[in-house]
Design an enzyme around this catalytic site. Structure first.
Site, PDB file in Angstrom:
ATOM      1  CE1 TYR A 141      -3.349  -2.816   0.931  1.00 16.84           C
ATOM      2  CE2 TYR A 141      -4.578  -0.795   1.338  1.00 16.84           C
ATOM      3  CZ  TYR A 141      -4.552  -2.157   1.110  1.00 16.84           C
ATOM      4  OH  TYR A 141      -5.725  -2.860   1.079  1.00 16.84           O
ATOM      5  CE  LYS A 186       1.946 -17.395  -2.895  1.00 16.25           C
ATOM      6  NZ  LYS A 186       1.053 -18.548  -3.067  1.00 16.25           N
ATOM      7  CG  ASP A 219      -1.706 -20.148  -1.594  1.00 12.15           C
ATOM      8  OD1 ASP A 219      -1.223 -20.275  -0.458  1.00 12.15           O
ATOM      9  OD2 ASP A 219      -1.167 -20.634  -2.616  1.00 12.15           O
ATOM     10  CG  ASP A 243      -8.211  -4.823   2.098  1.00  6.50           C
ATOM     11  OD1 ASP A 243      -9.166  -4.429   2.785  1.00  6.50           O
ATOM     12  OD2 ASP A 243      -8.141  -4.661   0.862  1.00  6.50           O
ATOM     13  CG  ASP A 247     -13.761  -7.117   2.381  1.00  5.21           C
ATOM     14  OD1 ASP A 247     -13.484  -6.506   3.428  1.00  5.21           O
ATOM     15  OD2 ASP A 247     -14.226  -6.551   1.366  1.00  5.21           O
TER      16      ASP A 247
HETATM   17  C1  IPM Z   1     -10.373  -1.078   4.211  1.00  7.78           C
HETATM   18  C2  IPM Z   1     -10.429  -0.533   2.809  1.00  7.78           C
HETATM   19  C3  IPM Z   1      -9.205   0.335   2.555  1.00  7.78           C
HETATM   20  C4  IPM Z   1      -7.969  -0.567   2.635  1.00  7.78           C
HETATM   21  C5  IPM Z   1      -9.187   1.112   1.227  1.00  7.78           C
HETATM   22  C6  IPM Z   1     -10.440   1.895   1.001  1.00  7.78           C
HETATM   23  C7  IPM Z   1      -7.999   2.023   1.156  1.00  7.78           C
HETATM   24  O1  IPM Z   1     -10.555  -1.554   1.863  1.00  7.78           O
HETATM   25  O2  IPM Z   1     -10.306  -0.292   5.167  1.00  7.78           O
HETATM   26  O3  IPM Z   1     -10.444  -2.307   4.376  1.00  7.78           O
HETATM   27  O4  IPM Z   1      -7.661  -1.279   1.681  1.00  7.78           O
HETATM   28  O5  IPM Z   1      -7.322  -0.524   3.672  1.00  7.78           O
HETATM   29 MN    MN Z   2     -10.975  -3.495   2.764  1.00  9.29          MN
END
Ligand code: IPM
Ligand code: MN
Ligand code: NAD
Length: 363
Positions: A141, A186, A219, A243, A247
Site C-alpha cells: 500500500y 506468502k 492462499d 484486507d 472481507d
Molecule cells: C479497508 C479498505 C481500505 C484498505 C481502502 C479503502 C484504502 O478496503 O479499510 O479495508 O484497503 O485498507
Molecule cells: Mn478493505
C-alpha cells in the site's frame, strides 16, 4: 469522563452508519454520566469536493488532538476515474500513516441470530471467535508506485521494526486469549514474507514462549478460514493479505455490514471504523447495516477510552437487537422482515435502556 471524539463520516453510506454509531455513543454518555464532545470533519470524496484534498489539514489537526476517531467509509464512483489525480482512499491511507496506526484489529464472532445469513454451514460456525490483526501502515500500500507507457509497479517493502511491533501486538492479544497465534504470509514466493516469517518466529520464540505460533501461506489460509474457522484465534498478517482475508471472513459472520475494526498505534487514540466501504449500490436508500459502525463505537469505548463495561453493554444491546429480529436486508432473505438503518438504530437504543449487568461496569 470527558472525551473529544472526532467524527469522519466520509462518503456513500459512511454518513448513514456513523449517525447510528454517534447516536449510540450519545446514549452511552447520557446513561453512564460521560461527557462526549463530537466534532465532524471532512475526509475522502466529500473532502475532495470541498477542498481539493482527500485529507484536509484541518481534519488531520483535529484528529491529532482527539481522544478517539470514528470513521464511516470513503470512496465511490464519482471519484474513481483511473486518471484521477487525487482519490478518496488516499485520505484514509494518509490519516492511518500520519497517526501511526499500524495495528488494525478486526474481530469475527458470528452471532446465533445471523448464522442463516452466512453461506457457510452453521455447524462450522458454532463457536467461531477469531480476531485478525492486520498490519496497516506498510507493505504494498505504501511502497513507491510508478506508471509509464505499458508498465506499472507497486513496491512491497517491510522493515524488521514494522513487523516486530505488529507481531508483538498480536502476540500480547493471543496471550490474553487462548495463546494461539497464526501468522499468514506468502513465504514461498515473496522476500517480504520470508522476512515476516523470520521476525514472527524470533519475536514469539524469544518474547512469548507461552504463545503457540503457526505459519500459514495466504492462499491455503483463504481456504482454511472457511473450512475450519473455529480452529483459529488470533491471526496476524501483512496489510493487503489482511484486507482481503477479512472481507472473506465477514462471510462467517454473515455480512460485511457486521464487522467492526480498531486501528491502533502506540497511544490510546485510534480510528474506529467498519471494515466495509461506502457501498455506492445502496447509498441513500436507508437500508445500510449500521451494526459494524455501532460495534466500532463499542471498540472505541474499549480501546480509546478504557470504558470496558460500556463497550460490553453496547455489544450486549447489539446481540439483543439481533436476537429480537432487527435485521437489515443483507442479514435476511425474508425481504418483508428486513428493517432499515434507522429502525435498527432505534432498537439498539431501546436495548441500551435495559439493565446491563457486566463485570466491569460501575452503575
Ligand atoms: C479497508 C479498505 C481500505 C484498505 C481502502 C479503502 C484504502 O478496503 O479499510 O479495508 O484497503 O485498507
Ligand atoms: Mn478493505
Ligand atoms: P463495499 O464494502 O463498499 O461494498 C461491497 C458490497 O457489500 C456492496 O454490495 C455493498 O452494498 C455491501 N455492503 C457493504 N457495507 C454494507 C452495509 N453496511 N450494509 C449493507 N450492505 C453493505 O466495497 P466496494 O463496493 O468494493 O467499494 C466501494 C467503495 O468503497 C470503493 O470506492 C472502495 O475504495 C471504498 N472502500 C472504502 C473502505 C473504507 O473507507 N474503509 C473500505 C472498503 C472499500
Amino acid at each position: 469522563m470527558h472525551a473529544n471524539i472526532v467524527v469522519l463520516p466520509g462518503d456513500g453510506i459512511g454518513p448513514e452508519v456513523t449517525a447510528a454509531a454517534v447516536a449510540v455513543l450519545r446514549a452511552v454518555a447520557a446513561r453512564y454520566g460521560h461527557d462526549f464532545d463530537f466534532s465532524e470533519h471532512l475526509i475522502g470524496g466529500a473532502a475532495i469536493d470541498a477542498t481539493g484534498s482527500a485529507l484536509p489539514d484541518a481534519t488531520l489537526a483535529a484528529a491529532r488532538s482527539a481522544d478517539a476517531i470514528l470513521l464511516g467509509a470513503v470512496g465511490g464512483p464519482k471519484w474513481s476515474d483511473p486518471g484521477a489525480k487525487v482519490r478518496p482512499e488516499q485520505g484514509l491511507l494518509a490519516i492511518r500513516k500520519a497517526l501511526g496506526l499500524y495495528a488494525n484489529l478486526r474481530p469475527v464472532k458470528p452471532h446465533a441470530a445471523t448464522l442463516g445469513a452466512s453461506p457457510i454451514k452453521p455447524h462450522l460456525l458454532q463457536g467461531v471467535d477469531l480476531i485478525v490483526v492486520r498490519e496497516l501502515t506498510g507493505g504494498i500500500y505504501f511502497g513507491d508506485k510508478a506508471r509509464s507507457d505499458g508498465d506499472a509497479s507497486d513496491v512491497c517493502r517491510y522493515s524488521v521494526a514494522e513487523i516486530e511491533r505488529v507481531v508483538r501486538h498480536a502476540a500480547r492479544l493471543a496471550r490474553a486469549r487462548s495463546g494461539r497465534l497464526t501468522s499468514v504470509d506468502k513465504a514461498n514466493v515473496l522476500e517480504t514474507s520470508r522476512l515476516w516469517r523470520e521476525v514472527a518466529t524470533r519475536v514469539v520464540g524469544e518474547e512469548f514462549p507461552d504463545v503457540q505460533l503457526e505459519h500459514q501461506l495466504v492462499d491455503s489460509m483463504a481456504m482454511h478460514l472457511l473450512a475450519r474457522p473455529r480452529s483459529f484465534d488470533v491471526i496476524v498478517t501483512e496489510n493487503m493479505f489482511g484486507d482481503i482475508l477479512t472481507d472473506e471472513a465477514s462471510m462467517l459472520a454473515g455480512s460485511l455490514g457486521l464487522l467492526p475494526s480498531a486501528s491502533l498505534g502506540e497511544g490510546s487514540c485510534g480510528i474506529f471504523e467498519p471494515i466495509h466501504g461506502s457501498a455506492p449500490d445502496i447509498t441513500g436508500k436507508g437500508i445500510a447495516n449500521p451494526y459494524a459502525a455501532i460495534l466500532s463505537a463499542a471498540m472505541l469505548l474499549r480501546h480509546a477510552l478504557g470504558l470496558e463495561g460500556e463497550a460490553q453493554c453496547v455489544e450486549l444491546a447489539v446481540s439483543r437487537a439481533l436476537e429480537g429480529g432487527a435485521l437489515t436486508a443483507d442479514l435476511t432473505c425474508d425481504r418483508a422482515r428486513a428493517v432499515g438503518t434507522r429502525a435498527v438504530t432505534s432498537t439498539v437504543l431501546e436495548q441500551l435502556e435495559l439493565p446491563c449487568h457486566v463485570m466491569e461496569l460501575r452503575d
